[in-house]
Design a protein around this motif. Structure first.
Motif, short mmCIF file in Angstrom:
data_model
loop_
_atom_site.label_atom_id
_atom_site.label_comp_id
_atom_site.label_asym_id
_atom_site.label_seq_id
_atom_site.Cartn_x
_atom_site.Cartn_y
_atom_site.Cartn_z
N GLY A 283 0.82 -1.20 0.00
CA GLY A 283 0.00 0.00 0.00
C GLY A 283 0.85 1.26 0.00
N PRO A 284 0.27 2.40 0.34
CA PRO A 284 1.02 3.66 0.34
C PRO A 284 2.23 3.60 1.27
N THR A 285 3.33 4.17 0.82
CA THR A 285 4.55 4.20 1.63
C THR A 285 5.11 5.61 1.69
N VAL A 286 5.81 5.89 2.77
CA VAL A 286 6.49 7.17 2.95
C VAL A 286 7.96 6.88 3.22
N GLU A 287 8.83 7.38 2.35
CA GLU A 287 10.25 7.11 2.47
C GLU A 287 11.01 8.42 2.72
N PRO A 288 11.45 8.65 3.94
CA PRO A 288 12.23 9.86 4.20
C PRO A 288 13.60 9.76 3.54
N PRO A 289 14.13 10.85 3.01
CA PRO A 289 15.45 10.79 2.37
C PRO A 289 16.55 10.68 3.42
N ASP A 290 17.68 10.10 3.04
CA ASP A 290 18.80 10.09 3.97
C ASP A 290 19.40 11.50 4.03
N TRP A 291 20.28 11.72 4.99
CA TRP A 291 20.75 13.08 5.24
C TRP A 291 21.58 13.63 4.09
N VAL A 292 22.27 12.77 3.35
CA VAL A 292 23.06 13.25 2.21
C VAL A 292 22.15 13.75 1.11
N VAL A 293 21.13 12.96 0.78
CA VAL A 293 20.17 13.38 -0.25
C VAL A 293 19.45 14.65 0.18
N ALA A 294 19.02 14.68 1.44
CA ALA A 294 18.30 15.85 1.93
C ALA A 294 19.18 17.10 1.89
N GLY A 295 20.42 16.96 2.33
CA GLY A 295 21.31 18.11 2.38
C GLY A 295 21.67 18.64 1.01
N LEU A 296 22.04 17.75 0.10
CA LEU A 296 22.45 18.20 -1.23
C LEU A 296 21.26 18.68 -2.06
N THR A 297 20.11 18.05 -1.88
CA THR A 297 18.92 18.53 -2.58
C THR A 297 18.52 19.90 -2.05
N GLY A 298 18.59 20.08 -0.74
CA GLY A 298 18.28 21.38 -0.16
C GLY A 298 19.24 22.45 -0.63
N LEU A 299 20.53 22.13 -0.66
CA LEU A 299 21.53 23.10 -1.14
C LEU A 299 21.29 23.44 -2.60
N SER A 300 20.95 22.45 -3.40
CA SER A 300 20.67 22.69 -4.82
C SER A 300 19.43 23.57 -4.98
N ALA A 301 18.41 23.32 -4.16
CA ALA A 301 17.19 24.13 -4.24
C ALA A 301 17.48 25.58 -3.87
N ILE A 302 18.30 25.79 -2.86
CA ILE A 302 18.67 27.15 -2.47
C ILE A 302 19.44 27.83 -3.59
N THR A 303 20.33 27.10 -4.23
CA THR A 303 21.11 27.66 -5.33
C THR A 303 20.21 28.05 -6.49
N VAL A 304 19.27 27.17 -6.83
CA VAL A 304 18.32 27.48 -7.90
C VAL A 304 17.47 28.70 -7.53
N ALA A 305 17.04 28.76 -6.27
CA ALA A 305 16.23 29.89 -5.82
C ALA A 305 17.01 31.20 -5.90
N TRP A 306 18.27 31.16 -5.50
CA TRP A 306 19.11 32.37 -5.58
C TRP A 306 19.28 32.82 -7.03
N LEU A 307 19.54 31.88 -7.92
CA LEU A 307 19.69 32.23 -9.33
C LEU A 307 18.39 32.80 -9.89
N ALA A 308 17.28 32.15 -9.56
CA ALA A 308 15.98 32.60 -10.07
C ALA A 308 15.65 34.00 -9.56
N TYR A 309 15.90 34.24 -8.28
CA TYR A 309 15.61 35.56 -7.72
C TYR A 309 16.50 36.62 -8.36
N THR A 310 17.78 36.30 -8.55
CA THR A 310 18.70 37.26 -9.15
C THR A 310 18.26 37.65 -10.55
N VAL A 311 17.90 36.66 -11.35
CA VAL A 311 17.42 36.94 -12.70
C VAL A 311 16.15 37.78 -12.65
N ALA A 312 15.23 37.41 -11.77
CA ALA A 312 13.97 38.15 -11.66
C ALA A 312 14.22 39.59 -11.23
#
Length: 317
Positions: A283-312
């Protein structure tokens, strides 16, 4: 640059260890030690809590203003000195070995630094210096207990961390008193990255992101980790942050909190669990990411957000 200071020192020291062929464990240990030393000078900002306590009944902006106005009374002086960096690094190196004579030497040298700060800056200078030298001694003890690095290595690593720190402050505020206790300014004015104050802030934030990515690259070289293979596609959601250019005040060094806190909040997308509603036998499952995936995905999201805001900002502004 709170995180950037540690990231720069980590990248420099750990990068050197990688080139020397050290094992991943030793590389990460010496890099983290360097990062801790690089973060140590900002212990002087703890005095700002006095101002926060006095303004406890105010709003968030009042608290932030009180924090920096109080902290800047002592910030970026004795703890940011290139002249005092060698003796403080030596304090750490001497505090580590479990020998009475070296420990006494560490205490004597630390006391000398505190007395010097008192003679130049009065009691307030001494109050700030005490946790600074205690922190250095603590790092020396931790290095002895949890790593195999000898005192000369601890001294060298500590020196790199302490010396690199003040240079990271040259774009984010008043230049540090890098020649303290001498009444001479090595750098008299802030380095301006852009004439527009908002673009300057965004450029400084970009520099800090670059230092963090440099540290990630070095850690990847040591461990064999390839960041691109673990970053989730959720990081692209950071592009939506561009819309905040219409919602929050244009950030500057004087009013950076709405931007900084909100763009860092974008990094929380890295911690979102993976939800599967169909296609599994249980049935439905919930899989939390490990800390490496969470950290690097979060850092990438922040980087994308910074670039997007700068362009805007460039387009809208």
């Amino acid at each position: 640059m709170f995180v950037g200071h540690a990231a720069v020192a980590f990248a420099i020291v750990a990068g050197g260890a990688v080139r020397r062929g050290w094992t991943a464990e030793r590389v990460l240990a010496v890099g983290l030690l360097a990062g801790a030393f690089a973060a140590l000078p900002d212990v002087d900002i703890a005095y700002a809590l006095v101002g926060v306590a006095a303004a406890a009944s105010g709003d968030a902006l009042s608290l932030a203003t009180a924090f920096w106005s109080t902290g800047n009374l002592v910030h970026r002086a004795v703890t940011h000195s290139l002249i005092l960096a060698p003796p403080v690094a030596l304090v750490a190196a001497l505090a580590g070995p479990a020998r009475r004579d070296t420990r006494l030497g560490a205490f004597a040298l630390a006391a000398g630094v505190v007395v010097l700060a008192w003679s130049v800056s009065g009691p307030l200078g001494a109050v700030v210096t005490v946790p600074f030298v205690i922190g250095a001694m603590a790092l020396g003890v931790l290095a002895r207990r949890y790593t195999d690095h000898a005192p000369p290595t601890v001294f060298a690593v500590g020196l790199v961390g302490l010396v690199t720190h003040p240079f990271g402050d040259l774009v984010t505020g008043e230049p540090p008193a890098m020649l303290y206790p001498l009444d001479t300014a090595l750098v008299a004015e802030r380095l301006v990255l852009a004439a527009d104050p908002t673009l300057h802030l965004l450029a400084a934030f970009g520099v800090e992101l670059a230092t963090v990515w440099a540290a990630v690259a070095v850690a990847g070289a040591a461990t064999g980790l390839r960041p691109r293979t673990v970053v989730s596609r959720r990081a692209s959601l950071g592009a939506g942050y561009a819309a905040t250019v219409l919602l929050i005040p244009a950030p500057t060094l004087d009013l950076s909190y709405p931007f900084v806190f909100s763009v860092l909040g974008v990094g929380l997308v890295g911690a979102l669990p993976r939800v599967r509603l169909v296609g599994t036998a249980d049935g439905p499952t919930v899989e939390p990411p490990d800390w490496v995936v969470a950290g690097l995905t979060g850092l990438s999201a922040i980087t994308v957000a910074w670039l997007a805001y700068t362009v805007a900002y460039v387009v809208v502004g």
